[in-house]
Write an enzyme that holds these catalytic residues in place. Sequence first.
Site, mmCIF file in Angstrom:
data_model
loop_
_atom_site.group_PDB
_atom_site.id
_atom_site.type_symbol
_atom_site.label_atom_id
_atom_site.label_comp_id
_atom_site.label_asym_id
_atom_site.label_seq_id
_atom_site.Cartn_x
_atom_site.Cartn_y
_atom_site.Cartn_z
ATOM 1 N N CYS A 237 1.135 -1.310 0.046
ATOM 2 C CA CYS A 237 -0.029 -0.066 -0.383
ATOM 3 C C CYS A 237 1.165 1.223 0.402
ATOM 4 O O CYS A 237 0.690 2.191 -0.619
ATOM 5 C CB CYS A 237 -1.309 0.076 1.415
ATOM 6 S SG CYS A 237 -2.600 -1.496 1.096
ATOM 7 N N SER A 238 2.004 1.338 0.525
ATOM 8 C CA SER A 238 2.594 2.783 1.020
ATOM 9 C C SER A 238 3.567 2.243 -0.882
ATOM 10 O O SER A 238 3.365 3.702 -1.636
ATOM 11 C CB SER A 238 3.808 2.206 1.441
ATOM 12 O OG SER A 238 4.657 3.792 2.149
#
Length: 439
Positions: A404-405
């Site tokens: 996600c990052s």
Amino acid sequence: MSLTTILGRTVDDAQTPLLLAEILDLLLAEPSPVRFTAYDGSSTGRADAEITVSLNTPRAAAYLATAPGSLGLARAYVTGELQVTGVHPGNPYALLVAMDQLKWRRPDVRTTMRIARSLGMKRLVPPPPPPQETLPDWRRALEGLRHSKIRDAEAIHHHYDVSNTFYEMLLGPSMTYTCAVYPNEQATLEEAQYNKYDLIARKLDLKPGMRLLDVGCGWGGMVRHAAEHYGVKALGVTLSAEQAEWAQQEIKRQGLEDLAEVRFGDYRDVIEGDFDAVSSIGLTEHIGVRNYPSYFEFLREKLRPGGRLLNHSIARPDNIHRARVKGGFIDRYIFPDGELTGAGSVIVALQNAGLEMRHEENLREHYARTCAAWAENLMANWDAAVAEVGEATAKIWGMYLAGCSNGFGKRQIELHQILAVRPDERGHSQYPLRHTFGV
């Protein structure tokens, strides 16, 4: 085509079984920046690479061969059949960045057949998935229609009822599992989560005595913030029984029982109305794009004329209609039945429901930073997290947060806050000439 002499016979190389590293080399358009080793003794990639991916068993090869992409990789990694050195399992961000650099090519039919023969039939039969994996989409359909109350409850249970103790390690004291808003580069995660709630409160123009409904309230962070800092009577609703129990205990601990309440239940079962404000922080991703009209109509009906809605949700970077992604890592391990669309589609849906959009902003860089901070928490508490939920589940979360990052950072996904108001029957919004909430 070169020829090789084996046992005194001349054999076409195309008939010689390929080693696993040779298969990888055939599929890559450029050399791998990651070192790759396999149980058959083959290897490829830079010898001095900081990261090494080791395929330790035939089962690992079967996982990758029968579910190419993120799902097969996750299955092999979660079960320990595939191991990675050079990164911490709580935050394999560097691995995902390196994997992004891989340039693949589509093999021709002859090469594809040679790869299949080299793997053998046993490697082309899917092994049983890890127990942490949810059912495939067609099996879930037997349990009810997608986004029915029963199926939504099961999807939320899969993700949010892991363990409150685990979430405390992961999220920190705020127990907030949504994008923080960093006021500056030096801000801590806790400061950024406080800032996020306060920004939403200011956008909603909360004042003492007002009534707030927070749908999909999680552990009650917005509810508690509104009650404690703005004197608002706040009601939160969550489909997670563990979240509701934790939130009610925290409300009692803070002495906010007279103002704050968190219920275990479906937001669609809220019978109260005439709220001054509604916040939806991280719920839209779970309801399904086809349900947007009824969703925003429901929220509009919960507002008094002049009342405000703040919708905070993950979105795609465009509004091109795409079928829901089925069978990937996110769908099978993280958010079963989750679905995203662009912020423009969200705005259209709320406008068609009779709401008036007044402000919008994209906070995707903040979510990249938030996920990185959660991954740091997971690394710092790794041994305790593994003891609480098991190594496989902890590894799933490490992979998910790192992914996600990375995704928010390179604009594969975004995070949008949309502020809307319910005008009265004459079109009056009770909104000031200029925004009063600042940044």
